[in-house]
Each structure stands twice: as structure tokens, then as C-alpha cells.
Design a protein around this motif. Sequence first.
Motif, PDB file in Angstrom:
ATOM      1  N   PHE A  14     -30.710  55.542  94.402  1.00 49.95           N
ATOM      2  CA  PHE A  14     -30.894  54.979  93.076  1.00 49.95           C
ATOM      3  C   PHE A  14     -32.358  55.000  92.685  1.00 49.95           C
ATOM      4  CE2 PHE A  14     -26.832  53.539  94.382  1.00 49.95           C
ATOM      5  CZ  PHE A  14     -26.090  53.567  93.224  1.00 49.95           C
ATOM      6  N   LEU A  16     -35.023  53.656  90.083  1.00 45.30           N
ATOM      7  CA  LEU A  16     -35.151  52.548  89.143  1.00 45.30           C
ATOM      8  C   LEU A  16     -36.237  52.836  88.118  1.00 45.30           C
ATOM      9  CD1 LEU A  16     -34.910  49.516  91.558  1.00 45.30           C
ATOM     10  CD2 LEU A  16     -33.115  50.893  90.529  1.00 45.30           C
ATOM     11  N   VAL A  25     -30.712  51.696  85.953  1.00 43.80           N
ATOM     12  CA  VAL A  25     -30.424  52.292  87.243  1.00 43.80           C
ATOM     13  C   VAL A  25     -29.835  53.665  87.005  1.00 43.80           C
ATOM     14  CG1 VAL A  25     -29.149  52.084  89.389  1.00 43.80           C
ATOM     15  CG2 VAL A  25     -29.988  50.045  88.238  1.00 43.80           C
ATOM     16  N   GLU A  62     -26.155  55.656  83.903  1.00 39.12           N
ATOM     17  CA  GLU A  62     -27.136  54.606  83.649  1.00 39.12           C
ATOM     18  C   GLU A  62     -26.448  53.251  83.548  1.00 39.12           C
ATOM     19  OE1 GLU A  62     -29.359  55.491  80.204  1.00 39.12           O
ATOM     20  OE2 GLU A  62     -30.473  57.136  81.143  1.00 39.12           O
ATOM     21  N   ILE A  63     -27.105  52.264  84.102  1.00 37.90           N
ATOM     22  CA  ILE A  63     -26.622  50.894  84.008  1.00 37.90           C
ATOM     23  C   ILE A  63     -27.756  50.038  83.473  1.00 37.90           C
ATOM     24  CG2 ILE A  63     -25.663  48.943  85.280  1.00 37.90           C
ATOM     25  CD1 ILE A  63     -24.906  50.936  87.449  1.00 37.90           C
ATOM     26  N   ARG A  64     -27.492  49.306  82.423  1.00 38.73           N
ATOM     27  CA  ARG A  64     -28.504  48.413  81.873  1.00 38.73           C
ATOM     28  C   ARG A  64     -28.064  46.976  82.104  1.00 38.73           C
ATOM     29  NH1 ARG A  64     -32.082  50.997  78.462  1.00 38.73           N
ATOM     30  NH2 ARG A  64     -31.512  53.137  77.962  1.00 38.73           N
ATOM     31  N   ALA A  65     -28.981  46.152  82.574  1.00 38.80           N
ATOM     32  CA  ALA A  65     -28.671  44.746  82.815  1.00 38.80           C
ATOM     33  C   ALA A  65     -29.775  43.892  82.204  1.00 38.80           C
ATOM     34  CB  ALA A  65     -28.565  44.468  84.304  1.00 38.80           C
ATOM     35  N   VAL A  69     -36.104  42.368  87.263  1.00 31.56           N
ATOM     36  CA  VAL A  69     -35.856  43.284  88.364  1.00 31.56           C
ATOM     37  C   VAL A  69     -36.264  42.654  89.691  1.00 31.56           C
ATOM     38  CG1 VAL A  69     -36.364  45.569  89.277  1.00 31.56           C
ATOM     39  CG2 VAL A  69     -36.331  45.179  86.811  1.00 31.56           C
ATOM     40  N   ARG A 205     -30.896  46.285  95.893  1.00 34.90           N
ATOM     41  CA  ARG A 205     -30.275  47.614  95.861  1.00 34.90           C
ATOM     42  C   ARG A 205     -28.790  47.568  95.520  1.00 34.90           C
ATOM     43  NH1 ARG A 205     -31.894  50.625 101.324  1.00 34.90           N
ATOM     44  NH2 ARG A 205     -30.494  52.158 100.389  1.00 34.90           N
ATOM     45  N   PHE A 208     -26.982  46.685  91.985  1.00 35.45           N
ATOM     46  CA  PHE A 208     -26.909  47.646  90.892  1.00 35.45           C
ATOM     47  C   PHE A 208     -25.577  48.401  90.914  1.00 35.45           C
ATOM     48  CE2 PHE A 208     -31.676  47.842  91.828  1.00 35.45           C
ATOM     49  CZ  PHE A 208     -31.917  46.738  91.042  1.00 35.45           C
ATOM     50  N   ARG A 212     -22.439  48.202  88.163  1.00 39.69           N
ATOM     51  CA  ARG A 212     -21.818  49.409  87.611  1.00 39.69           C
ATOM     52  C   ARG A 212     -20.306  49.369  87.772  1.00 39.69           C
ATOM     53  NH1 ARG A 212     -22.290  54.559  91.230  1.00 39.69           N
ATOM     54  NH2 ARG A 212     -20.726  53.266  92.273  1.00 39.69           N
TER      55      ARG A 212
END
Length: 282
Positions: A14, A16, A25, A62-65, A69, A205, A208, A212
Motif C-alpha cells: 500500500f 500512502l 490508500v 483508492e480509499i478515502r477516509a 493518518v 497498515r 486501510f 476498503r
Amino acid sequence: MSTASRNRSNAHYFDLDLQDEGFVVVLLPRPKPAAQKEASSSSSASGGVAIGPRALPKKTVEIRAKFGVPVVFEPSDENVTPQDLFQPSYSVVTMPQVHGFLHAEDSTSLLVYTDGVCLDNGGRRPRAGCAFVFRPSTQDPPTEGSVNFRLERTGPTDEIHPQTNKRAELRAVLGAIRYRNWRQGGFRTMIIATDSDYVVRGVTRWVFVWLRDNWMRHKQPVQNKDIWEAILHEIKRWRRQGLEIKFWRIRKEWNKAASALAREGAAKVAEERFINLSGMIA
């Protein structure tokens, strides 16, 4: 090549990319040795990237949160101990001064030791305890520099959960982060020192991947989701207030005080309801 080595070489990694609103991610194929590139050219030409027996689409995932971080704390020397870097001292940026384990070159960086244990873990009568140590205890004046407690049967969402070692480790971290208004002590960085690989890898780690996959792992719900989410919420909240939280995976022999206190916590009277621990900066 061993099975374990094959699994590692075929795994994804991954990358970042930090964003103002949180993080992104990006799921990428692990780079292949030059010898494998020619063999996989036919797979690549068909619109996929060969990774061992599988082929991934070229388009990244892609993952947006919407939270801060989590970061791993990595000293320049892997053999340096927490006691070398963070010695008992007083902050110089606030009055009254705050006592804690402060970085030798930066009094705005504070270290807190955490640990959790479970007696008869996985057995018929598991009893878990949690602890964190944020400063040395003193006799004159008498001050406590640690907190230990029995792991509650319910979590922050009032659901009942089993007593396990991993849950106790997570609960200790959440207790430490929530315990005080650390920014009032003038701190800009808080390092959680733990010997738990589960905690450090999970929060920096694995989470993420769980996000997803909607908190699923191998088609099963991720364990301890309630505490994971609470920790991530606290990381975001503190980041907005100017405090960055980092995680340091330390050796067990460097975490003896928190471990012993966690065992004492496991021997305490059972707690039914989740407790919000709080203390004052001093």
C-alpha cells in the motif's frame, strides 16, 4: 523458495498519499524482479498485471477516509531504547511544568507505554487487564504515573465482547489517548510505545484494507472493530487540535512496567460497562 517467501513476494503493498482531508490508500502490485517481467508480458498485454497466480486490473484502487493518518515512529537507530530517547523530565513550554517521558531533544514529544494481557487467553475463564504508563511515579510528592484496569465486558458501543489479549492491547491504547488533554501540556507529538505487533500493524497498515472491505476479513467481520474505530476517531480529533499520534513497536523487555501493571489489572474485579478514564495534567 519457501511458501512464506512466495506469499510475501506475491502480496500487494500500500502506497500512502497524504491529503489535507485525510489520506488516500492506493493498492498497487508489488514490483516484480526483472526475470519475471518478460514472463508476465502476455498477461499485461491483456489488461492485467500478473501477480503470481492472479492478475490485477491496471487501475489502482483508492480509499478515502475522513480521519488523521496513523504514523509509525521510527528512530534512526533500531537498537536505541525508549529509555534512551525519552527520559523522565519536565516540559518547558507550559506553567506549571508537566512531568513525563519526554524526548531528549524535543520536550513537546511525549512517550506513553501501553500493554494488555489476558490470563487464560482462549480458555474457559479468560481475564484481561490493560495498563499505560505516562510518567514515573514519585514518593515526594506522591504521584501516580500509570493506570491499570480490568478490561470491560462491553465496549464503547455497549456491545458485549470476549476477553482476549488483543482486545486488551487495543483498549490500553484507547485509554491512554483519551486519558488527558495532552495538548494542554504543550505536547505536539504523542508516541504510543507497545510491544504489540497487532496494534502497530493494525492501526498503520491493516486498517486501510479493512476500510476498503467494509470491515470484513476473509468474509468475516473484523474483530474489535468498535475499539479500532474509536482509536481512529481519537487520532483524527487530536490531529485537528495539533497533536500527532505515532506508534512505536518496541521489544517486550522494554515494556516490562506496563506489562506487569496489565497483569495486575487482569486480577481486579470484573467490570461490566465501558469506562471513560480521565486524569489531570500535572
